[in-house]
Design a protein around this motif. Sequence first.
Motif, PDB file in Angstrom:
ATOM      1  N   TYR A   1       1.172  -0.649  -0.387  1.00  0.00           N
ATOM      2  CA  TYR A   1      -0.378   0.520  -0.006  1.00  0.00           C
ATOM      3  C   TYR A   1       0.426   1.647   0.564  1.00  0.00           C
ATOM      4  O   TYR A   1       0.183   2.691  -0.605  1.00  0.00           O
ATOM      5  N   ASN A   2       1.990   0.934   0.744  1.00  0.00           N
ATOM      6  CA  ASN A   2       2.921   2.119   0.819  1.00  0.00           C
ATOM      7  C   ASN A   2       3.439   2.750  -0.568  1.00  0.00           C
ATOM      8  O   ASN A   2       3.647   3.864  -0.907  1.00  0.00           O
ATOM      9  N   TYR A   3       3.876   1.429  -1.636  1.00  0.00           N
ATOM     10  CA  TYR A   3       3.979   1.808  -2.375  1.00  0.00           C
ATOM     11  C   TYR A   3       2.942   2.868  -3.751  1.00  0.00           C
ATOM     12  O   TYR A   3       2.522   3.130  -4.562  1.00  0.00           O
ATOM     13  N   LEU A   4       1.999   1.769  -3.695  1.00  0.00           N
ATOM     14  CA  LEU A   4       0.854   2.613  -4.372  1.00  0.00           C
ATOM     15  C   LEU A   4       0.472   3.810  -3.881  1.00  0.00           C
ATOM     16  O   LEU A   4       0.218   4.424  -4.678  1.00  0.00           O
ATOM     17  N   ILE A   5       0.352   3.840  -3.187  1.00  0.00           N
ATOM     18  CA  ILE A   5       0.603   5.834  -2.770  1.00  0.00           C
ATOM     19  C   ILE A   5       1.629   6.335  -2.720  1.00  0.00           C
ATOM     20  O   ILE A   5       1.129   7.679  -3.641  1.00  0.00           O
ATOM     21  N   ILE A   6       3.076   6.201  -3.220  1.00  0.00           N
ATOM     22  CA  ILE A   6       3.987   6.752  -4.072  1.00  0.00           C
ATOM     23  C   ILE A   6       3.392   6.934  -5.244  1.00  0.00           C
ATOM     24  O   ILE A   6       3.333   8.286  -5.972  1.00  0.00           O
ATOM     25  N   CYS A   7       2.543   6.125  -5.774  1.00  0.00           N
ATOM     26  CA  CYS A   7       2.227   5.565  -7.129  1.00  0.00           C
ATOM     27  C   CYS A   7       1.155   6.625  -7.177  1.00  0.00           C
ATOM     28  O   CYS A   7       1.498   7.604  -8.441  1.00  0.00           O
ATOM     29  N   GLY A   8       0.589   6.876  -6.783  1.00  0.00           N
ATOM     30  CA  GLY A   8      -1.015   7.739  -6.696  1.00  0.00           C
ATOM     31  C   GLY A   8      -0.119   9.160  -6.972  1.00  0.00           C
ATOM     32  O   GLY A   8      -0.584  10.827  -7.544  1.00  0.00           O
ATOM     33  N   LEU A   9       0.685   9.352  -6.165  1.00  0.00           N
ATOM     34  CA  LEU A   9       1.774  10.800  -5.724  1.00  0.00           C
ATOM     35  C   LEU A   9       2.184  10.852  -6.867  1.00  0.00           C
ATOM     36  O   LEU A   9       2.046  12.414  -7.555  1.00  0.00           O
ATOM     37  N   VAL A  10       2.647  10.408  -7.680  1.00  0.00           N
ATOM     38  CA  VAL A  10       3.621  10.505  -8.977  1.00  0.00           C
ATOM     39  C   VAL A  10       2.297  10.968 -10.080  1.00  0.00           C
ATOM     40  O   VAL A  10       2.575  11.575 -11.298  1.00  0.00           O
ATOM     41  N   LEU A  11       0.877   9.869  -9.897  1.00  0.00           N
ATOM     42  CA  LEU A  11       0.078  10.562 -11.201  1.00  0.00           C
ATOM     43  C   LEU A  11      -0.326  11.483 -10.953  1.00  0.00           C
ATOM     44  O   LEU A  11      -0.944  12.697 -12.343  1.00  0.00           O
ATOM     45  N   PHE A  12       0.006  12.333  -9.807  1.00  0.00           N
ATOM     46  CA  PHE A  12      -0.121  13.835  -9.560  1.00  0.00           C
ATOM     47  C   PHE A  12       0.751  14.685 -11.013  1.00  0.00           C
ATOM     48  O   PHE A  12       0.040  16.226 -11.672  1.00  0.00           O
TER      49      PHE A  12
END
Length: 686
Positions: A422-433
């Motif tokens: 989940y930590n990696y997916l949250i980082i991915c979400g931030l990169v999606l910005f």
Amino acid sequence: MRHIDLKANLTWHDVVIRVVLVLVTASVIVWFMPRETQQNFKIELGKPWRYADLTAPFDFPIYKSEATLKAQCDSVLRDYEPYYVKNMEMADVKVRDFVQEYNKLTSGGYKDYKSIIANRLHQFYDQGIVDTKEPAINGDDTLRTIRVVIGNTAKSVSLSSTLTPKQAYEKLMGDAMLQSHRDVLTELNLNDFIVPNLIYDKERSEASKQDLIASVPMASGVALSGQKLIDRGTIVDEQKLLLIESFQRESDRRNQSESRFTTTVLGELLYVLLLVTGFTIFLSIFRSDYFDNMRSVIMIYSLIVVFSIAASLMVGHNILHVFIIPFAMVPIFIRVFMDSRTAFMAHTALVLITACVLQHPLEFIAVQITAGLTAILSLRDLSSRSQLLWTAGAVTVASCLMVLALDLITVPSFRNLSFSDYNYLIICGLVLFCSYPLLYIMEKTFGYTSNITLIELSDMNKELLRRMSEVAPGTFQHSIQVSNLGAEIARKIGAKAQLVRTGALYHDIGKIQNPIYYTENQSGGINPHEQISDIESAQIIISHVTEGLKLAEKYNLPDVIKGFISTHHGQGKAKFFYVNYKNAHPDEEVDELLFTYPGPNPFTKEQAILMMADAVEAASRSLPDYTEQSIRSLVDRIIDSMVSDGYFRECPITFRDIQYSKTVLIEKLKTIYHTRISYPELKSNQ
């Protein structure tokens, strides 16, 4: 209406270019794929096994842990005996040197001790003098014996029975028979005659050490083919960890051969080539407009290549987790610039290609397909840049829920859940910005225009639109009406409504240059066309297309907007002045080019919509009465005339689309020009 025929649109040269592009795309992706076949497990001691059930595909040894192996090697090395070769001539040489040096002394008393010292030196060399500078001796407190080689034989000798040069010197200096003449011994510099005669044999010693280490078995057992190594959700203890690491190690060893490397590369190339070719066939059949456009093809394939390479490099160098890569950015970009189906197919191809470099791809495929679908659905009607931020959040939540669902299927209880992914997916979400600024870069790089840019261009405060509202208010109102009509038609027949709306606002901007020559801007009964000839009038009217293109170039309007400016009259004629001129000169051959717009005719569905809405809206202003019959008759006459004149011959619009367009125009014009009731006047009581 245009019939989509791939063979008619593409030359052999175009086909060859696309074939080469497919081959290059597949080759570049495969080139960067990691070549090592090491299993990409992330193993955490004391944590649940998060991957699928693991079964041994072949027999392999269960290797010991590094700590166990080191302890056993240290144990056998206690019996290690380094090899030393004994120099049998060293004693005679050094004693002879001593006698020669001793004979130089003149004192007779000194000569009494020559035989004593010579005898002691022979004893030392017979005992063996070993060099402490050699690595086998220096610093090794555990060494007890050495292997002394004399001729062709070797025997074990206790290290304590040998002497070091320092020990031999001290023993000689401490001899009781020589104590009264220590000054003589000092003068002789006995260190010159005491040197090692046990010479370290590095080659034999290292071979002996390696033999001892090799005698320690690397494995403690064997795992048989078909044996279950670990189940999903099982806690990884030390025994399971050792078993999985052994499987990883043996898998890597088995796949190091050149033949294996060749088959792996061929398999990867065939796999990627099938996926890229399948996607290319999809484009050629269902999205031929994109397939015909080399710019679109390059953009899509570039995205697939870039994200595939990023995943390969991350996996190959064991950097973090592949979930950090924002794969959903690919369908976001393609959805914004193209359509949902193309976005989904491209994303699916990318995910399947990337899954090739992962040892356990099912979880990755499930999560990324979910993320891609979420991104596409959340952008079905992009109207503001803030939607990209909401999309990033929605993708993150959907991905986390999918991971949670997969974990709940396999783990025995909530306590066994692992939250590292989940930590990696949250980082991915931030990169999606980053989709927000990257969208602008993509627009400029590949020459696309997003809905967001179109909405920004539709702002009435834009300099060009504001100027038109001030200089040519009638044209401005006409453009607004056309944009509303065109957008409604586009929504009805599945075209790009925002594109039509924005294009309609700018299609007549060329009228800014000579606004008084257009009827919608004339007031007070003044008509400057009465003072000039029909040819001059036609040229002025036609010039609003070329003048509009000049203004579009000056204000850096996108090419897609310029297309609306140049095609909204197609290659039609300025009919009013053309008919006037022909009526006035019945016997004269008319040069029709003087009355013809430069064109071209519409070549997209959106441009055809604008042409219909523009012509109908302009003509509707001249109706004497606004009944349903008069409006219907007007719409049918104008659009049927366009069809018969071949304006839509190069345009991918169907008769069904045209019929729907007529219906929308009739209903909208009826609403615009509806009859109002007459309000009664208040009568006076007087």
